[in-house]
Scaffold this active site. Structure first.
Site, PDB file in Angstrom:
ATOM      1  N   GLU A   1       0.833  -1.212   0.000  1.00  0.00           N
ATOM      2  CA  GLU A   1       0.000   0.000   0.000  1.00  0.00           C
ATOM      3  C   GLU A   1       0.863   1.257   0.000  1.00  0.00           C
ATOM      4  O   GLU A   1       0.642   2.191   0.763  1.00  0.00           O
ATOM      5  CB  GLU A   1      -0.976  -0.022   1.179  1.00  0.00           C
ATOM      6  CG  GLU A   1      -2.005  -1.132   1.008  1.00  0.00           C
ATOM      7  CD  GLU A   1      -3.228  -0.984   1.888  1.00  0.00           C
ATOM      8  OE1 GLU A   1      -3.145  -0.321   2.932  1.00  0.00           O
ATOM      9  OE2 GLU A   1      -4.282  -1.545   1.514  1.00  0.00           O
TER      10      GLU A   1
ATOM     11  N   GLU B   1      -6.098  -6.908  -2.316  1.00  0.00           N
ATOM     12  CA  GLU B   1      -6.702  -7.200  -1.016  1.00  0.00           C
ATOM     13  C   GLU B   1      -8.163  -6.847  -1.134  1.00  0.00           C
ATOM     14  O   GLU B   1      -8.509  -5.712  -1.448  1.00  0.00           O
ATOM     15  CB  GLU B   1      -6.108  -6.342   0.115  1.00  0.00           C
ATOM     16  CG  GLU B   1      -4.719  -6.728   0.532  1.00  0.00           C
ATOM     17  CD  GLU B   1      -4.170  -5.829   1.649  1.00  0.00           C
ATOM     18  OE1 GLU B   1      -4.959  -5.259   2.436  1.00  0.00           O
ATOM     19  OE2 GLU B   1      -2.944  -5.692   1.703  1.00  0.00           O
TER      20      GLU B   1
HETATM   21  C1  GAL Z   1      -4.493  -2.992   4.379  1.00  0.00           C
HETATM   22  C2  GAL Z   1      -3.080  -3.485   4.561  1.00  0.00           C
HETATM   23  C3  GAL Z   1      -3.066  -4.813   5.268  1.00  0.00           C
HETATM   24  C4  GAL Z   1      -3.936  -4.748   6.479  1.00  0.00           C
HETATM   25  C5  GAL Z   1      -5.333  -4.328   6.078  1.00  0.00           C
HETATM   26  C6  GAL Z   1      -6.308  -4.163   7.207  1.00  0.00           C
HETATM   27  O1  GAL Z   1      -4.535  -1.647   4.191  1.00  0.00           O
HETATM   28  O2  GAL Z   1      -2.420  -3.603   3.336  1.00  0.00           O
HETATM   29  O3  GAL Z   1      -1.756  -5.113   5.611  1.00  0.00           O
HETATM   30  O4  GAL Z   1      -3.399  -3.827   7.352  1.00  0.00           O
HETATM   31  O5  GAL Z   1      -5.286  -3.088   5.494  1.00  0.00           O
HETATM   32  O6  GAL Z   1      -6.516  -5.324   7.846  1.00  0.00           O
END
Ligand code: GAL
Length: 947
Positions: free
Chosen positions: A139, A250
């Site tokens: 990110e 994600e």
């Molecule tokens: C994203 C991040 C993950 C985790 C997730 C929230 O922004 O890339 O590592 O922190 O949020 O659970």
């Protein structure tokens, strides 16, 4: 796709369990974050060997069971890990502000990233392994200083270039990806710019229902849109990366639970109906690949977590922290298994996206069509995604049999509240085509060359499908459907029916249809006899009934299955006709061929239940106790402690008073930190203390052994400030006074907060005098990592931890008997130990945990150690977590278990804490949780040098 983090389940023997559950849900790829700090206790030192640090076993399992791998090494990973996975030693400020091209930082990450790339390189698909993608950074959507003007951010670009060339130089040759945190950052896409730093595949992360169980944490980003609002990803991918696969690197699989979140998490905000609608929505958005964060979260054991979250990383994910599965998992499986066989979906054009294809504007439809095969997918959903209406409609489709409005004979298609359906057309099954089906496809499994097609619907709804080239079928099993009607049409037969509970079977010339309701679909498994992640239709068998089917193998006329079950159940199996014998977990199951072509068997043995396991657990009543905080006393011998005498700090936030009392720069990065400040010849009447420990942290202070006050903590305050009076202590006006402070350290902040210090920001005597010296104690050995198996995050500086009282084998025979329920009536720390034997039934996968309670108003900070592993941090005035799962392997299911309990009472009201076992699940299983895990639980050795 899906991911999990091996460092959140530090028992390598259990990795296969999670990965088999991932595979059984229909996924073809799994993603792992690494964690630099987990592998590097100090600068210049890397450990890829000890215990769960040898992660290459993951790659072997993935290859064995047929999963591809996306690897995400960092160097920064976020992941609700302390400092986002950065090692503590990196966070002092001495390496700059981090995540840029500062050479101090570059020199720090290069050995870790080089080594990890070399290790992973051997497991790439290009070298016969299963790693297909590599993500650098996390990110880090920082390519632009101004996105609209495309003003380059050169230090960030240089950093990405360094990471890329490091990966390539160390053998990584699979595509590199990067996950943008949101739609706005538009970074690292080749289609979008020629600036440096671009990766092979742009990707987006998104959490439409908030990444936290405390929804108020997301109002700033998700805005005030109604709950259950879906988002437009398509436009972003079209604008930023039109030539690349649309990758949601994600996508929400649950939410982490912050300290203030509800006990047990928030599975309802992303429950089965959420899975149903939002995952289908991503298909509608023409998303090519989607990585569910998390399918399995795991534990925030030890002090691996960043301050906002507690010791659970259950994540309300489909596979719980205790490794159990339920409705959310099964709903995910329906989606995953459909995608597995929806082969035409891998290449589609988005033809339409409007309300014009249905008989009501309340439903919108997206048509996705494969230009080569003409197979199409009509994704239907309520036009307003939060709608809870029950809406019936007809759909206009375009098929090789012409333009049709369906259903033609059955009752209308129904979307009952928060539900979405993907209606397929020209879906190839063997030599036939499913011209359309208003029931969703669950799977297709080819047996002896004949496709067995499973269609599913909620019980009570009507379905209709058009099978090309077919005559009327024969209803072989009628219980699961009513009103089955065959209507001959040009080019085939249309079958209409109403789905009932259970399953119905219809045979056609050349294919078999099994019509199931949702509950039966949840209990349907499609294990593969091959380890190809694409899982060809002719490599699967269908098994209906059990809690889980993990694997299938065919040898001659024997079908061998492994899996889990919870009760006496029937097994209904669709397998080749040659199969005469079925072996499940090593036991031969008597099977009969049914009139509808399956093999039906019955398990006669009822499984152990959670309550039968509970009754076998020894009571936690016989405790030994010792003072856990002798350091508070004025005469405590701190000669072995570290002198805290720095007069300047590299930290970007310098302290208000000196010497510098920031623990990281004295090599203490985790857990409780102890400080002793001396002063003499003073008439001080009190002290002002400002202590930084992160949100939820707390501290207690003592003068010459007498308690003078505590900062109890707050989930919104990172630095607890108090002015404390010496009135209740005895000040030595001639000799030295010792001010002792124990601070709780909740982990380090994420992103740019990683360098925020932990320690004393301001210590000022009130009424005269200054401190003449300070000493500090933290984790025994600091960065020396004296317990490499449990690793750098397991311990802090508590007396019990420094001396190893939490470890198996420590001799507590000289201690008094006591119980945490009738604990101290003072402020301070007591440490309790008990050793309990377990001998749980073999063949049962029992998920155990510990459950805590304490009287209302208790101000305690409790840490639980199971065979030396810190597996619970119970702070009832800060957090709501009371149940703490502990993995088998950490617990010894066939031998002694050392349970340690540190009870820090923050007030003079003292503490009373109850702790008991809880059995979270128990299933008969092929997974052996009684494996020998002695190597994971090294015992006590003398630690007196850390006194
Ligand atoms: C994203 C991040 C993950 C985790 C997730 C929230 O922004 O890339 O590592 O922190 O949020 O659970």
């Amino acid at each position: 796709m899906v991911w999990r983090n091996y460092w959140r389940i530090p028992v390598p023997e259990l990795w296969v369990d999670i990965l088999e559950k991932v595979k059984a849900a229909g996924f073809n790829t799994v993603s792992f974050y690494s964690h630099w700090g987990y592998h590097s206790a100090r600068d210049g030192h890397l450990d890829f060997e000890s215990g769960s640090r040898n992660f290459t076993r993951l790659f072997d399992i993935c290859k064995d069971i047929g999963l591809y791998v996306l690897f995400r090494p960092g160097p920064y990973v976020n992941a609700e890990a302390s400092a986002g996975g950065f090692p503590g030693w990196l966070t002092t400020g001495a390496y700059g502000t981090l995540r840029n091209n500062d050479s101090r930082y570059t020199d720090a990450w290069t050995p870790f990233m080089s080594e990890i790339s070399k290790i992973v390189a051997d497991y790439q698909i290009t070298r016969g392994g299963h790693v297909i993608l590599y993500q650098i950074e996390n990110e880090f959507g920082n390519q632009w200083r101004n996105v609209d003007l495309k003003t380059p951010n050169y230090p960030a670009i240089a950093y990405m270039e360094l990471l890329k060339s490091n990966a390539r130089a160390n053998g990584i040759d699979v595509p590199l990806i990067h996950n943008n945190p949101n739609f706005r950052t538009k970074s690292w896409s080749k289609d979008y710019s020629n600036e440096g730093g671009n990766v092979d595949n742009y990707a987006l992360d998104h959490y439409p229902s908030c990444w936290s169980c405390d929804l108020s944490e997301c109002t700033g980003t998700n805005g005030n849109v109604p709950d259950f609002t879906t988002y437009d990803y398509y436009s972003n991918f079209q604008q930023v990366a039109p030539t690349q696969p649309s990758f949601l690197a994600e996508f929400q699989g649950g939410s982490y639970n912050p300290w203030q979140g509800p006990a047990g998490g928030c599975v309802n905000t992303t429950g089965p109906e959420w899975v149903n609608v939002f995952y289908r929505h991503n298909v509608e958005q023409k998303v090519t690949s989607m990585n569910v964060y998390m399918l399995f979260g795991g534990s925030n054991w030890g002090q691996i977590a960043f301050p906002t979250v507690g010791t659970s990383y259950d994540y309300s994910a489909p596979i719980t922290e205790s490794r159990t599965i339920g409705e959310k998992y099964h709903e995910t499986k329906l989606f995953g298994q459909f995608l597995r066989v929806a082969r035409d979906l891998t290449k589609v054009d988005r033809i339409a996206n409007n309300t014009g294809l249905t008989s009501t504007p309340d439903i919108k439809t997206t048509e996705l069509r494969n230009p080569d095969t003409n197979g199409a997918f009509y994704v239907t959903a309520h036009t307003l995604s939060p709608s809870r209406d029950k809406t019936s409609f007809k759909l206009s489709i375009s098929t090789s049999a012409g333009n049709l409005t369906v259903p033609q004979y059955a009752s209308d298609i129904v979307l009952n509240g928060r539900q979405s359906k993907i209606i397929v057309t020209d879906f190839t099954i063997g030599k036939q085509k499913l011209i359309y089906s208003t029931a969703e496809v669950l799977t297709v499994s080819v047996q002896d060359g004949v496709p067995v097609v499973l269609l599913w619907l909620p019980a009570g709804e009507s379905g209709e499908f058009f099978l090309s080239g077919a005559q009327a079928g024969q209803v072989k099993k009628s219980e699961g459907a009513s009103g089955v009607k065959f209507s001959p049409v040009d080019g085939g037969t249309v079958v209409s029916y109403t789905q009932l509970a259970g399953s119905a079977v219809i045979d056609f010339e050349g294919s078999k249809f099994v019509l199931v309701d949702r509950a039966s679909a949840y209990k349907t498994w499609m294990p593969s006899t091959s380890n190809d992640p694409f899982t060809a239709e002719n490599s699967t068998v269908i098994v209906q009934g059990p809690y889980l089917v993990r694997s299938a193998a065919i040898d001659g006329n024997v079908l061998t299955l492994t899996g889990d079950w919870t009760e006496s159940i029937d097994l209904d199996i669709y397998a080749p006709m040659s199969i005469q014998k079925v072996v499940f977990n090593g036991k031969t199951i008597r099977v009969n061929r049914t009139r509808y072509g399956s093999l039906l068997g019955r398990f006669l043995s009822a499984a152990s239940t959670a309550s039968s396991i509970k009754s076998q657990l020894p009571p936690l009543t016989k405790w030994k106790v010792s003072d856990g905080l002798p350091e508070r006393n004025g005469n405590y011998d701190d000669s072995r402690w570290t002198v805290a005498n720095h007069t300047k700090t590299p930290n970007p936030t310098p302290p208000a008073t000196y010497p510098v009392l920031y623990a990281d720069e004295y090599d203490f990065h985790t857990g409780n930190i102890l400080w002793r400040g001396r002063f003499s010849n003073s008439n001080a009447t009190g002290v002002f203390l400002s202590v930084i420990g992160g949100t939820g942290s707390g501290w207690s202070a003592f003068l010459n052994g007498a308690f003078i006050g505590s900062w109890l903590g707050s989930t919104s305050v990172t630095r607890g400030e108090q002015q404390l009076s010496f009135a209740n202590a005895t000040l030595n006006s001639n000799t030295t006074n010792v001010l002792f402070i124990i601070q709780d350290h909740m982990g380090k902040d994420q992103t740019s907060g990683a360098t925020n210090p932990r320690g004393i920001f301001n210590a000022t005597l009130i009424g005269g005098g200054t401190f003449s010296s300070w000493k500090v104690a933290g984790k025994a050995g600091g960065g020396q990592n004296i317990d490499p198996i449990r690793g750098p995050y397991n311990e802090g500086g508590l007396h019990a931890e420094r001396l190893g009282w939490h470890l198996p084998g420590f001799d507590d025979s000289a201690w008094e008997n006591g119980t945490p329920q009738t604990s101290s009536s003072n402020a301070g720390v007591k440490f309790y130990r008990t050793v309990v034997p377990l001998d749980l039934p073999r063949g049962v996968d029992a998920s155990l945990g510990f459950v805590f309670s304490s009287p209302a108003g208790s101000k305690v900070r409790v840490q639980l150690y199971v065979n030396g592993y810190m597996f619970a941090k119970y702070i009832p005035h800060i957090g709501n977590q009371v149940t703490f799962p502990v993995f088998p392997g950490i617990l010894n299911y066939h031998g002694d278990n050392t349970i340690g309990l540190s009870v820090w009472s923050q007030t003079t009201a003292g503490a009373s804490v109850s702790v008991d076992w809880t059995v979270i699940g128990a299933v008969e299983s092929s997974l052996d949780v009684g494996f020998d895990s002695t190597y994971l639980r090294p015992g006590w050795s003398d630690r007196s040098e850390y006194y």
